[in-house]
Design a protein around this motif. Structure first.
Motif, PDB file in Angstrom:
ATOM      1  N   LYS A  86     -69.326  36.918   0.418  1.00 46.07           N
ATOM      2  CA  LYS A  86     -69.656  36.079  -0.733  1.00 46.07           C
ATOM      3  C   LYS A  86     -71.141  36.184  -1.063  1.00 46.07           C
ATOM      4  CE  LYS A  86     -69.356  31.369  -2.559  1.00 46.07           C
ATOM      5  NZ  LYS A  86     -68.914  29.973  -2.301  1.00 46.07           N
ATOM      6  N   GLU A  87     -71.986  36.054  -0.041  1.00 51.35           N
ATOM      7  CA  GLU A  87     -73.430  36.156  -0.252  1.00 51.35           C
ATOM      8  C   GLU A  87     -73.811  37.563  -0.728  1.00 51.35           C
ATOM      9  OE1 GLU A  87     -72.587  32.898   2.627  1.00 51.35           O
ATOM     10  OE2 GLU A  87     -71.921  34.974   2.384  1.00 51.35           O
ATOM     11  N   GLU A  90     -73.079  37.960  -4.471  1.00 52.58           N
ATOM     12  CA  GLU A  90     -74.087  37.309  -5.302  1.00 52.58           C
ATOM     13  C   GLU A  90     -75.388  38.111  -5.314  1.00 52.58           C
ATOM     14  OE1 GLU A  90     -73.517  34.906  -7.327  1.00 52.58           O
ATOM     15  OE2 GLU A  90     -71.457  34.630  -6.600  1.00 52.58           O
ATOM     16  N   LYS A  94     -77.124  39.747  -8.685  1.00 51.95           N
ATOM     17  CA  LYS A  94     -78.505  39.426  -9.025  1.00 51.95           C
ATOM     18  C   LYS A  94     -79.348  40.690  -9.148  1.00 51.95           C
ATOM     19  CE  LYS A  94     -82.464  36.620  -7.569  1.00 51.95           C
ATOM     20  NZ  LYS A  94     -82.975  35.644  -6.561  1.00 51.95           N
ATOM     21  N   LYS A 141     -66.292  37.361 -12.270  1.00 53.70           N
ATOM     22  CA  LYS A 141     -67.341  38.114 -11.584  1.00 53.70           C
ATOM     23  C   LYS A 141     -66.865  39.467 -11.049  1.00 53.70           C
ATOM     24  CE  LYS A 141     -69.950  34.073  -9.949  1.00 53.70           C
ATOM     25  NZ  LYS A 141     -70.514  33.375  -8.761  1.00 53.70           N
TER      26      LYS A 141
END
Length: 294
Positions: A86-87, A90, A94, A141
């Motif tokens: 998950k991290e 992201e 970014k 996403k």
């Protein structure tokens, strides 16, 4: 079969047959390569967190002026991040400065520590299940998920223990590394195949191979065009040539239809000149189900 302009994924999305690869591209050159490729007709860009160039890729996309929705963008979950997908997702969004990924791949079925060793405390299948959850929970996403560098053995385990069939398996593909068994399994399960290193990587002898040169002369094109076209002529396969120079980016965009006899002849190269540019024998993971004789 003739070369196609795109292949349809099991999600229903169309993925352009020709893409720009960015593996091993030098820092500072990737941004221009992406910008130039997009301005000259490319619509498929491939990167990975492990390449360390997601930010440059994102900048190149912005500078190209091509609308984001016209671009098929792929990145990959890094091996040391398989305990925190998950991290990692992201982070990639970014770095790329994009609201979504068209395709998110597990880079290798090989969890690693940040120090570079094998992380035996993580099962890659558990990571895949986490990717499935993120895909289902965040369709805004992630448009599709898939895998990379998966052999037949690993694909069979995934398919027997998962809800989501990967949209793509990205693997090394060129005449010295045909991986036909992997392609056959993928085709039978509705998994598209993306071929990287179609020229056999930097320094490989394929561009000077007599068979490749002979067929290139027959069509009046460069050997690289034959090697890239070979993959584009395969059903359900697209291809990622890599370059950061304008001339080669343009040259790599030329794809021709090969006669069946030429394809057969090119596929014989592996019998006498087997070669793998990215052999997965690092970090204590063995050969990940690949055979030594590719």
């Amino acid at each position: 079969m003739p070369a196609s302009k795109s292949i349809k994924l099991n999600t229903g999305a169309e993925m352009p047959t020709l893409g720009l690869g960015t593996w091993r591209s030098q820092p500072g050159a990737v941004e221009h390569a992406v910008e130039y490729a997009l301005k000259n007709g490319y619509r498929n860009i491939d990167t990975a967190t492990a390449y360390g160039n997601e930010s440059e890729v994102g900048q190149g996309i912005k500078k190209s002026g091509v609308p984001r929705e016209e671009i098929f963008l792929t990145t990959k979950l890094n091996n040391p991040d398989m305990g925190r997908p998950k991290e990692a997702l992201e982070y990639s969004l970014k770095q790329l400065d994009t609201p979504y990924l068209d395709l998110w791949l597990m880079h290798w079925p090989a969890p690693m520590t940040k120090e570079g060793g094998a992380d035996k405390s993580i099962d890659w299948l558990d990571t895949w299940h986490e990717m499935e959850k993120l895909y289902k929970a965040h369709p805004e996403k992630i448009k599709a998920i898939g895998v990379s560098n998966f052999s037949v053995e690993y694909l069979k385990r995934l398919l027997s223990n998962s809800e989501v069939v990967p949209a793509v398996n990205q693997i090394e593909l060129h005449p010295s590394c045909p991986q036909q068994e992997v392609i056959d399994l993928c085709v039978s399960k509705g998994i598209a195949v993306t071929g990287y290193s179609p020229l056999g990587s930097e320094g490989a002898p394929l561009l000077k191979n007599p068979t490749v040169v002979k067929i290139a002369e027959k069509y009046g094109v460069k050997p690289g065009t034959i090697l890239i076209s070979l993959q584009a002529n395969r059903p359900n396969v697209n291809v990622l040539p890599k370059s950061v120079t304008n001339e080669r980016i343009l040259a790599n965009a030329t794809i021709i239809d090969l006669e069946p006899a030429d394809v057969v002849e090119l596929n014989q190269i592996a019998k006498t000149e087997p070669f793998r540019a990215c052999h997965p024998s690092w970090a204590g993971w063995g050969n990940l189900g690949f055979t030594e004789s590719v």
